[in-house]
Design a protein around this motif. Structure first.
Motif, mmCIF file in Angstrom:
data_model
loop_
_atom_site.group_PDB
_atom_site.id
_atom_site.type_symbol
_atom_site.label_atom_id
_atom_site.label_comp_id
_atom_site.label_asym_id
_atom_site.label_seq_id
_atom_site.Cartn_x
_atom_site.Cartn_y
_atom_site.Cartn_z
ATOM 1 N N THR A 1 7.893 9.253 6.625
ATOM 2 C CA THR A 1 6.486 9.621 6.815
ATOM 3 C C THR A 1 5.853 9.915 5.455
ATOM 4 O OG1 THR A 1 7.172 11.932 7.151
ATOM 5 C CG2 THR A 1 6.801 10.609 9.128
ATOM 6 N N VAL A 2 4.538 9.703 5.379
ATOM 7 C CA VAL A 2 3.770 10.028 4.169
ATOM 8 C C VAL A 2 2.671 11.003 4.589
ATOM 9 C CG1 VAL A 2 2.309 9.112 2.319
ATOM 10 C CG2 VAL A 2 4.259 7.764 3.156
ATOM 11 N N ASN B 1 0.058 12.406 3.299
ATOM 12 C CA ASN B 1 -1.379 12.224 3.026
ATOM 13 C C ASN B 1 -1.914 10.865 3.487
ATOM 14 O OD1 ASN B 1 -0.087 10.673 1.162
ATOM 15 N ND2 ASN B 1 -1.114 11.505 -0.639
ATOM 16 N N ASN B 2 -1.160 10.183 4.346
ATOM 17 C CA ASN B 2 -1.637 8.909 4.898
ATOM 18 C C ASN B 2 -1.688 9.029 6.421
ATOM 19 O OD1 ASN B 2 -1.799 6.262 5.997
ATOM 20 N ND2 ASN B 2 -1.021 5.404 4.086
ATOM 21 N N ASP B 3 -2.889 9.035 6.980
ATOM 22 C CA ASP B 3 -3.057 9.260 8.420
ATOM 23 C C ASP B 3 -2.424 8.165 9.274
ATOM 24 O OD1 ASP B 3 -4.388 11.616 7.997
ATOM 25 O OD2 ASP B 3 -6.393 10.746 8.158
ATOM 26 N N ASN B 4 -2.144 6.997 8.688
ATOM 27 C CA ASN B 4 -1.539 5.904 9.453
ATOM 28 C C ASN B 4 -0.031 6.038 9.607
ATOM 29 O OD1 ASN B 4 -3.986 4.473 9.849
ATOM 30 N ND2 ASN B 4 -3.857 3.726 7.741
ATOM 31 N N LYS C 1 3.755 7.268 14.592
ATOM 32 C CA LYS C 1 2.972 6.269 13.850
ATOM 33 C C LYS C 1 3.890 5.321 13.069
ATOM 34 C CE LYS C 1 -1.185 9.124 13.469
ATOM 35 N NZ LYS C 1 -2.027 9.928 12.576
ATOM 36 N N GLN D 1 4.080 1.236 13.456
ATOM 37 C CA GLN D 1 3.976 0.326 12.298
ATOM 38 C C GLN D 1 5.135 -0.676 12.285
ATOM 39 O OE1 GLN D 1 1.795 -0.185 9.904
ATOM 40 N NE2 GLN D 1 0.636 1.664 9.487
ATOM 41 N N GLU E 1 0.862 -1.184 0.000
ATOM 42 C CA GLU E 1 0.000 0.000 0.000
ATOM 43 C C GLU E 1 0.904 1.241 0.000
ATOM 44 O OE1 GLU E 1 -2.484 -0.886 3.352
ATOM 45 O OE2 GLU E 1 -3.484 -2.517 2.284
ATOM 46 N N ASP E 2 0.708 2.189 0.927
ATOM 47 C CA ASP E 2 1.554 3.398 0.946
ATOM 48 C C ASP E 2 2.814 3.222 1.794
ATOM 49 O OD1 ASP E 2 0.026 4.921 -0.694
ATOM 50 O OD2 ASP E 2 -0.962 6.070 0.875
ATOM 51 N N PHE E 3 2.933 2.090 2.450
ATOM 52 C CA PHE E 3 4.018 1.891 3.412
ATOM 53 C C PHE E 3 5.237 1.287 2.711
ATOM 54 C CE2 PHE E 3 5.636 -0.419 7.366
ATOM 55 C CZ PHE E 3 6.147 0.741 7.924
ATOM 56 N N ASN F 1 1.796 9.311 8.990
ATOM 57 C CA ASN F 1 2.170 10.705 8.714
ATOM 58 C C ASN F 1 2.961 11.354 9.849
ATOM 59 O OD1 ASN F 1 0.089 10.940 10.535
ATOM 60 N ND2 ASN F 1 -1.209 12.257 9.259
#
Length: 199
Positions: free
Chosen positions: A155-156, A158-161, A167, A171, A135-137, A163
């Motif tokens: 960090t990304v 636009n990804n609340d998980n 977090k 993860q 996914e985005d990770f 950002n």
């Protein structure tokens, strides 16, 4: 010229790279990028006389990187000058960082340019990276030549998980992969420069 605002965590790997790749693949991650990076660190000549009195962090805050990235996954090569601005807390954790990049055509000419304005080459760091994504990770596995094996996760926005740094830490801990979670801010350039300063 480009400015990239980011934050990241970097940890030491507690197993071989092949084993970590297998573990990530078993968890559903796939290779999304693969590249080698040769970083030439240039620092001002004015630091030469007092270098033994400075910490590696104090030296590196003035360093310019001349970066040669060869991407085996995309079949391209990128050469650039990079300056990194980092903000640390009192524990040495990276609070924020910003990379300022300028694309160049020739590595040797860039080195000669900085020599002409009174910089000198203090070290090279060569690494081979494999980037796994789900996914985005994304997790970048870094094989540092004559150095540590590391992973780096950014960090990304636009990804609340993922950002924030906290977090990202959660993860990584939840993934239960063999990395050293006692230090989320391993600083590869400081490790390599410390080796040189001790010689």
């Amino acid at each position: 010229m480009g400015i990239k605002q980011e934050n990241e965590i970097t940890m030491k790997v507690n197993c071989g790279i092949k084993e970590l790749c297998r573990i990530l693949e078993d968890k559903g991650f796939k290779v999304v990028d693969r590249f080698t990076m040769n970083d030439i660190f240039m620092i001002p000549n004015t630091l030469k006389t007092k270098i033994k009195d400075l910490t590696s962090r104090e030296i590196l805050k003035d360093a310019i990187l001349i970066r040669d990235i060869e991407n085996q996954f995309k079949g391209n090569r990128n050469k650039k000058i990079t300056f990194k601005k980092k903000e640390f807390n009192k524990n040495g954790d990276i609070l924020s960082q910003e990379s300022i990049n300028c694309d160049i055509l020739n590595i040797d000419e860039a080195v000669n340019f900085f020599k002409a304005i009174n910089y000198y080459r203090i070290m090279n760091i060569i690494e081979s990276d494999i980037v796994y994504g789900k996914e985005d990770f994304e997790i970048a596995i870094k094989d540092i030549k004559n150095g540590e094996n590391l992973i780096e996760v950014e960090t990304v926005a636009n990804n609340d998980n993922i950002n924030t740094i906290e977090k990202l830490k959660t993860q990584i801990i939840n993934l239960q992969i063999p990395v050293d979670t006692s230090n989320f801010f391993v600083k590869k350039a400081e490790i390599e420069l410390d080796k040189i300063l001790k010689q």
